[in-house]
Design a protein around this motif. Structure first.
Motif, PDB file in Angstrom:
ATOM      1  N   GLN A 186       0.827  -1.200   0.000  1.00 30.35           N
ATOM      2  CA  GLN A 186       0.000   0.000   0.000  1.00 30.35           C
ATOM      3  C   GLN A 186       0.862   1.251   0.000  1.00 30.35           C
ATOM      4  N   GLN A 187       1.938   1.228   0.756  1.00 32.35           N
ATOM      5  CA  GLN A 187       2.859   2.368   0.783  1.00 32.35           C
ATOM      6  C   GLN A 187       3.474   2.595  -0.592  1.00 32.35           C
ATOM      7  N   ALA A 188       3.827   1.507  -1.270  1.00 34.27           N
ATOM      8  CA  ALA A 188       4.424   1.620  -2.603  1.00 34.27           C
ATOM      9  C   ALA A 188       3.423   2.178  -3.608  1.00 34.27           C
ATOM     10  N   VAL A 189       2.145   1.793  -3.487  1.00 33.37           N
ATOM     11  CA  VAL A 189       1.113   2.365  -4.359  1.00 33.37           C
ATOM     12  C   VAL A 189       1.091   3.878  -4.208  1.00 33.37           C
ATOM     13  N   GLY A 190       1.144   4.334  -2.953  1.00 35.63           N
ATOM     14  CA  GLY A 190       1.170   5.775  -2.718  1.00 35.63           C
ATOM     15  C   GLY A 190       2.404   6.437  -3.289  1.00 35.63           C
ATOM     16  N   GLU A 191       3.548   5.770  -3.189  1.00 32.47           N
ATOM     17  CA  GLU A 191       4.789   6.345  -3.731  1.00 32.47           C
ATOM     18  C   GLU A 191       4.737   6.446  -5.250  1.00 32.47           C
ATOM     19  N   LEU A 192       4.167   5.433  -5.904  1.00 33.81           N
ATOM     20  CA  LEU A 192       4.054   5.498  -7.358  1.00 33.81           C
ATOM     21  C   LEU A 192       3.082   6.598  -7.771  1.00 33.81           C
ATOM     22  N   PHE A 193       1.964   6.701  -7.047  1.00 29.88           N
ATOM     23  CA  PHE A 193       1.008   7.764  -7.349  1.00 29.88           C
ATOM     24  C   PHE A 193       1.665   9.132  -7.219  1.00 29.88           C
ATOM     25  N   GLU A 194       2.426   9.327  -6.146  1.00 27.83           N
ATOM     26  CA  GLU A 194       3.090  10.620  -5.934  1.00 27.83           C
ATOM     27  C   GLU A 194       4.109  10.905  -7.028  1.00 27.83           C
ATOM     28  N   ALA A 195       4.835   9.877  -7.462  1.00 27.03           N
ATOM     29  CA  ALA A 195       5.830  10.076  -8.520  1.00 27.03           C
ATOM     30  C   ALA A 195       5.160  10.500  -9.816  1.00 27.03           C
ATOM     31  N   VAL A 196       4.097   9.780 -10.207  1.00 26.91           N
ATOM     32  CA  VAL A 196       3.414  10.107 -11.456  1.00 26.91           C
ATOM     33  C   VAL A 196       2.737  11.469 -11.348  1.00 26.91           C
ATOM     34  N   GLN A 197       2.150  11.746 -10.212  1.00 21.53           N
ATOM     35  CA  GLN A 197       1.523  13.058 -10.006  1.00 21.53           C
ATOM     36  C   GLN A 197       2.536  14.185 -10.170  1.00 21.53           C
ATOM     37  N   GLU A 198       3.720  13.971  -9.651  1.00 23.53           N
ATOM     38  CA  GLU A 198       4.794  14.964  -9.790  1.00 23.53           C
ATOM     39  C   GLU A 198       5.152  15.184 -11.260  1.00 23.53           C
ATOM     40  N   TRP A 199       5.253  14.094 -12.029  1.00 26.06           N
ATOM     41  CA  TRP A 199       5.599  14.223 -13.450  1.00 26.06           C
ATOM     42  C   TRP A 199       4.491  14.919 -14.233  1.00 26.06           C
ATOM     43  N   VAL A 200       3.245  14.590 -13.916  1.00 26.06           N
ATOM     44  CA  VAL A 200       2.123  15.175 -14.643  1.00 26.06           C
ATOM     45  C   VAL A 200       1.962  16.653 -14.325  1.00 26.06           C
ATOM     46  N   ARG A 201       2.132  17.014 -13.053  1.00 23.52           N
ATOM     47  CA  ARG A 201       1.915  18.404 -12.644  1.00 23.52           C
ATOM     48  C   ARG A 201       3.109  19.299 -12.948  1.00 23.52           C
ATOM     49  N   ASN A 202       4.265  18.690 -13.152  1.00 17.33           N
ATOM     50  CA  ASN A 202       5.462  19.472 -13.489  1.00 17.33           C
ATOM     51  C   ASN A 202       6.135  18.836 -14.698  1.00 17.33           C
ATOM     52  N   PRO A 203       5.522  18.984 -15.886  1.00 17.32           N
ATOM     53  CA  PRO A 203       5.978  18.238 -17.057  1.00 17.32           C
ATOM     54  C   PRO A 203       7.194  18.824 -17.764  1.00 17.32           C
ATOM     55  N   ALA A 204       7.768  19.908 -17.216  1.00 16.32           N
ATOM     56  CA  ALA A 204       8.887  20.548 -17.927  1.00 16.32           C
ATOM     57  C   ALA A 204      10.049  19.589 -18.139  1.00 16.32           C
ATOM     58  N   GLY A 205      10.254  18.661 -17.202  1.00 17.28           N
ATOM     59  CA  GLY A 205      11.385  17.741 -17.313  1.00 17.28           C
ATOM     60  C   GLY A 205      11.082  16.493 -18.111  1.00 17.28           C
ATOM     61  N   LEU A 206       9.850  16.371 -18.618  1.00 15.10           N
ATOM     62  CA  LEU A 206       9.483  15.181 -19.372  1.00 15.10           C
ATOM     63  C   LEU A 206       9.943  15.271 -20.817  1.00 15.10           C
ATOM     64  N   ARG A 207      10.222  14.115 -21.394  1.00 18.13           N
ATOM     65  CA  ARG A 207      10.429  14.038 -22.836  1.00 18.13           C
ATOM     66  C   ARG A 207       9.068  13.886 -23.511  1.00 18.13           C
ATOM     67  N   GLU A 208       9.027  14.132 -24.797  1.00 20.37           N
ATOM     68  CA  GLU A 208       7.769  13.940 -25.520  1.00 20.37           C
ATOM     69  C   GLU A 208       7.373  12.472 -25.474  1.00 20.37           C
ATOM     70  N   GLY A 209       6.141  12.206 -25.119  1.00 19.46           N
ATOM     71  CA  GLY A 209       5.694  10.829 -25.003  1.00 19.46           C
ATOM     72  C   GLY A 209       4.230  10.770 -24.640  1.00 19.46           C
ATOM     73  N   VAL A 210       3.818   9.642 -24.078  1.00 18.79           N
ATOM     74  CA  VAL A 210       2.403   9.432 -23.779  1.00 18.79           C
ATOM     75  C   VAL A 210       1.885  10.458 -22.783  1.00 18.79           C
ATOM     76  N   ILE A 211       2.658  10.771 -21.746  1.00 21.62           N
ATOM     77  CA  ILE A 211       2.162  11.709 -20.737  1.00 21.62           C
ATOM     78  C   ILE A 211       1.936  13.087 -21.343  1.00 21.62           C
ATOM     79  N   THR A 212       2.893  13.592 -22.105  1.00 20.67           N
ATOM     80  CA  THR A 212       2.699  14.910 -22.718  1.00 20.67           C
ATOM     81  C   THR A 212       1.540  14.869 -23.707  1.00 20.67           C
ATOM     82  N   GLY A 213       1.341  13.722 -24.372  1.00 23.59           N
ATOM     83  CA  GLY A 213       0.205  13.594 -25.275  1.00 23.59           C
ATOM     84  C   GLY A 213      -1.117  13.656 -24.533  1.00 23.59           C
ATOM     85  N   LEU A 214      -1.194  12.975 -23.382  1.00 26.85           N
ATOM     86  CA  LEU A 214      -2.414  13.039 -22.581  1.00 26.85           C
ATOM     87  C   LEU A 214      -2.648  14.445 -22.050  1.00 26.85           C
TER      88      LEU A 214
END
Length: 405
Positions: A193-221
């Motif tokens: 359960q703790q790991a589920v929360g950690e993964l959610f937080e990681a993805v949330q961080e990438w989605v809310r701060n996409p400047a460091g992302l490469r072009e891909g599925v997340i930027t497309g969404l």
């Protein structure tokens, strides 16, 4: 017999299955339990779950209109921390594709289809091949030594590709690996359960701060979530990325491992050498070595008659793909390349057929072909046995010791 309006229906016999993670291959036990009856009941969380085992009934169940997958159908007693990782977060935030039905499911699938199409899978094959060549070069430097293909090859490929496809920043692969190892394979449900929360937080961080992302599925969404006519919410971008991670990389790594295991346990002359033979080998691996022995949950929308057995309304239902893939006289060690995997159901059937199947096949084909061509005389270690981790819903080799030659 049931003392209900369905007095002509049989009660599914109770059997046990390995529902907790074990450091062994549970497939023989799963198949033995499935042979007791076409439909069985499993003690689960002080209640019961039903498992459909017969091949023809499995085909019916996979497309049955009264077996729903929507997360809102899951009873409260199943929502224990760490048990149903695909049921988190709650559906009002966003639904995952594998836990949705009807228009919810159709909409999610439509949005994902351009990304996960067979055409895109082939387009990405060049990139997968480059990743595979890089990992094979690393193995080349250890030629003559014993290596563990799980850590050194098979799981590196889909992890690297999934990270690249999503557009994750450099360094994300290690973070994903460490989190998903706990989330999927820890025997401690609190840690899961703790790991589920950690993964959610990681993805949330990438989605809310996409400047460091490469072009891909997340930027497309995210591009689909801008403006007044947004088709994708921020929450959906987060949850769908979670789903692609959970359902994508680990199962593909397990498929690559199993395909190589079946090849390396045989003499070099019996291994697949042409693209056609490799494709057939992968399908046979899917048939007898399914990374996912049972489907994700379904729930009975009404009292059901399935093969003369009663599945009561509200019952949680599993479908045994592993049992349905084999003939009655086959066991867990029945790989036969001449069968070419005919009739396997490892990717499901109907509306919920695995949308990522083309990508899994492409990655496995390139990984298997590349390894066998680079190391045609490689063989399983004579001193160290392969190791497995499994339970009724997930299964993988955890150690695959191989001597490179």
């Amino acid at each position: 017999m049931q003392n209900t309006a369905h007095t002509n229906l049989a009660e599914a016999p109770e059997v046990t299955m390995p529902i907790e993670l074990r450091p062994t291959d549970c497939l023989p036990e799963l198949l033995a339990a499935a042979r007791v009856a076409p439909v069985v009941r499993i003690p689960y969380l002080d209640q019961h779950a039903w498992v459909v085992c017969d091949r023809e009934l499995v085909k019916q169940a996979l497309t049955h209109p009264k077996l729903g997958k929507d997360v809102t159908l899951a009873p409260d007693w199943m929502r224990q921390p760490g048990q149903m990782v695909t049921a988190i977060p709650p559906p009002e935030y966003a639904r995952m594709m594998v836990m949705s039905d009807g228009e919810h499911h159709a909409r999610i699938r439509r949005i994902h289809a351009p990304v996960l199409s067979p055409r895109n899978a082939e387009r990405w094959s060049e990139r997968v091949a480059a990743l595979v060549d890089g990992f094979l070069d690393n193995l080349d430097s250890t030629a003559g030594a014993q290596v563990d293909l799980i850590t050194d090859y098979t799981h590196k490929i889909p992890l690297a590709f999934t990270s690249e496809m999503l557009g994750l920043p450099p360094g994300a692969e290690r973070r994903l690996h460490d989190i998903t190892e706990v989330m999927l394979y820890s025997a401690d449900y609190a840690l899961r359960q703790q790991a589920v929360g950690e993964l959610f937080e990681a993805v949330q961080e990438w989605v809310r701060n996409p400047a460091g992302l490469r072009e891909g599925v997340i930027t497309g969404l995210l591009a689909s979530s801008d403006g007044p006519d947004a088709t994708v919410t921020e929450g959906e971008a987060i949850v769908w990325t979670l789903s692609l991670i959970i359902n994508g990389y680990e199962t593909t790594g397990s498929l690559i491992s199993a395909a190589l295991y079946e090849a390396l346990r045989r003499p070099a002359r019996e291994r697949p050498h042409t693209d056609e033979a490799i494709a057939a080998w992968i399908e046979e691996t899917l048939r007898v070595q399914p990374p996912v022995p049972h489907t994700t949950w379904r729930f009975a929308l009404a009292d059901l008659d399935l093969g003369g057995y009663l599945i009561p309304k509200g019952a949680p239902v599993q479908i045994s793909l592993a049992a349905a893939n084999l003939d009655p006289d086959e066991d867990a060690d029945s790989f036969d390349a001449r069968r070419r995997g005919r009739g396997h159901l490892s990717f499901g059937r109907g509306a919920h057929y695995c949308i990522g199947a083309p990508l899994a096949r492409v990655q496995t084909k390139i990984a298997l072909r590349g390894f066998l061509r680079r190391f045609p005389q490689a063989r399983l270690s004579a001193d160290t046995a392969p190791q497995w981790e499994s339970e009724w819903m997930i299964r993988r080799m955890s150690v695959l010791p191989v001597l490179l030659a």
